[in-house]
Design an enzyme around this catalytic site. Structure first.
Site, PDB file in Angstrom:
ATOM      1  N   GLY A  16      48.157  72.570  44.701  1.00 49.86           N
ATOM      2  CA  GLY A  16      48.596  73.752  43.593  1.00 49.86           C
ATOM      3  C   GLY A  16      47.011  72.874  43.072  1.00 49.86           C
ATOM      4  N   ASN A 110      49.113  63.815  34.734  1.00 52.63           N
ATOM      5  CA  ASN A 110      49.184  63.557  32.684  1.00 52.63           C
ATOM      6  C   ASN A 110      51.131  63.085  32.858  1.00 52.63           C
ATOM      7  OD1 ASN A 110      47.552  65.280  32.423  1.00 52.63           O
ATOM      8  ND2 ASN A 110      48.179  67.351  32.305  1.00 52.63           N
ATOM      9  N   LYS A 199      44.351  60.327  27.099  1.00 50.43           N
ATOM     10  CA  LYS A 199      44.595  61.264  27.961  1.00 50.43           C
ATOM     11  C   LYS A 199      46.051  62.106  27.101  1.00 50.43           C
ATOM     12  CE  LYS A 199      43.923  64.976  30.074  1.00 50.43           C
ATOM     13  NZ  LYS A 199      44.987  65.171  31.172  1.00 50.43           N
ATOM     14  N   ASN A 207      49.741  70.928  25.401  1.00 48.53           N
ATOM     15  CA  ASN A 207      51.119  71.051  25.716  1.00 48.53           C
ATOM     16  C   ASN A 207      52.396  71.304  25.141  1.00 48.53           C
ATOM     17  OD1 ASN A 207      50.853  70.832  29.325  1.00 48.53           O
ATOM     18  ND2 ASN A 207      50.209  69.296  28.277  1.00 48.53           N
ATOM     19  N   GLU A 281      57.609  68.478  32.550  1.00 47.36           N
ATOM     20  CA  GLU A 281      56.672  67.194  32.725  1.00 47.36           C
ATOM     21  C   GLU A 281      57.367  66.410  31.067  1.00 47.36           C
ATOM     22  OE1 GLU A 281      54.060  66.522  35.959  1.00 47.36           O
ATOM     23  OE2 GLU A 281      52.707  67.485  34.574  1.00 47.36           O
TER      24      GLU A 281
END
Length: 318
Positions: A16, A110, A199, A207, A281
């Site tokens: 991707g 992630n 992160k 997000n 996610e």
């Protein structure tokens, strides 16, 4: 004549935005890179991979060593996994099929503890590493990738046959060296768990809020209330990390806030998943950090509220 070290064979699992970007850059640097594709196989086999990058210009990789099944791939010394964490449980057979003996498997994903669920399903002979990608990149269409900014990858060792610290760091340095050879900034992280928490300081606010508020980074950063909410969420991530024994570098949240302020307008990956009605996610980015903090006696009420709102949106979305 001096002997040259043979370049490793690199496999990309999930071509991707992430897998495509790093795979293309590595291939252009002269590495032997093999791409595993599912739905986009024919498009990429036919037209190659195209990268429109604000940093590197317009790059094309053609022909691409593309495969529709792991059985057809050569044994790879390094496997870079760019798929979503929501499919990790199903990845093991593909990884085992494509891996050379003692292969290094690097998850470019992630979230927290994303390696754990996969580790139990892989043979002990495989090294498992985590990679944290600090990059603004997205898929424009089959085999077409847009790269807006940044690109660094921080690499850490999770588990495998390298038992002592020196052996582990040598493998991590080797991984970081691959990216550096391709012109990409890469740091070896002595503690993968802490690196993943770092992160999350970016991923948890941006997000989630992109989906909740249907807004990209520039409008989020331009609004006074939203800025305060982002800072408060970042502070909670740092509190959670600290409770779990990971001291963040001083001023780390402020640094990420400033970096985002200077970034081009960006839609985070979770928004793209929401838009295309893919599962969010949430487990890797919210459930696990919340559970880890709670186990350490630390409540994170704002992150919890964001997570519950996103869970509702996710269920309604597909």
């Amino acid at each position: 004549m001096m002997g040259t070290v043979a370049k490793p064979t690199i496999g990309i699992i999930g071509t991707g935005a992430i897998g495509g970007f790093y795979g293309l850059m590595l291939a252009r640097a002269g590495f032997d890179v093999h791409f595993l594709l599912r739905s986009e196989f024919s498009a990429v086999a036919e037209r190659g991979l195209q990268l429109d990058s604000a940093v590197h210009g317009t790059l094309t990789l053609k022909p691409v060593q593309a495969y529709s099944t792991a059985e057809d791939m050569p044994p790879c010394d390094w496997l870079l996994v760019g798929t979503k964490t929501t499919s990790n449980a199903d990845l093991a057979p593909t990884i085992i099929q494509a891996a050379a003996p003692n292969s290094k498997v690097l998850l470019l994903q992630n979230g927290l503890d994303v390696e754990d669920s996969l580790r139990d399903l892989l043979p002990n002979s495989l090294h498992l590493l985590g990679g944290l990608c600090f990059i603004c990149v997205h898929r424009e269409g089959p085999g077409v990738i847009t790269h807006q900014a940044l690109g660094a990858v921080n690499v850490g060792y999770h588990s495998g046959p390298a038992v002592d610290e020196r052996a582990r760091m040598a493998i991590v340095e080797e991984g970081a060296g691959l990216f550096r050879a391709a012109g990409i900034d890469s740091q070896a992280m002595p503690n993968l768990h802490q690196a993943r928490w770092q992160k999350l300081v970016w991923n948890i606010p941006y997000n989630g809020l992109s989906v909740l508020l249907r807004a990209s980074t520039t409008p989020l950063m331009a609004d006074t209330d939203c800025r305060e909410l982002i800072k408060a969420l970042m502070t909670e991530v740092v509190q959670g990390a600290t409770a779990c024994g990971h001291e963040m570098p001083a001023g780390y949240a402020e640094h990420l806030f400033m970096v985002t302020e200077k970034m081009p307008d960006y839609w985070p990956s979770m928004y793209h998943d929401f838009l295309h009605k893919r599962p969010l996610e949430l487990d890797a980015i919210y459930t696990r950090p919340l559970a880890a903090a709670k186990a350490a006696g630390c409540e994170l009420p704002r992150i919890e509220a964001l997570y519950r709102s996103l869970s509702f949106i996710d269920r309604r979305n597909h």
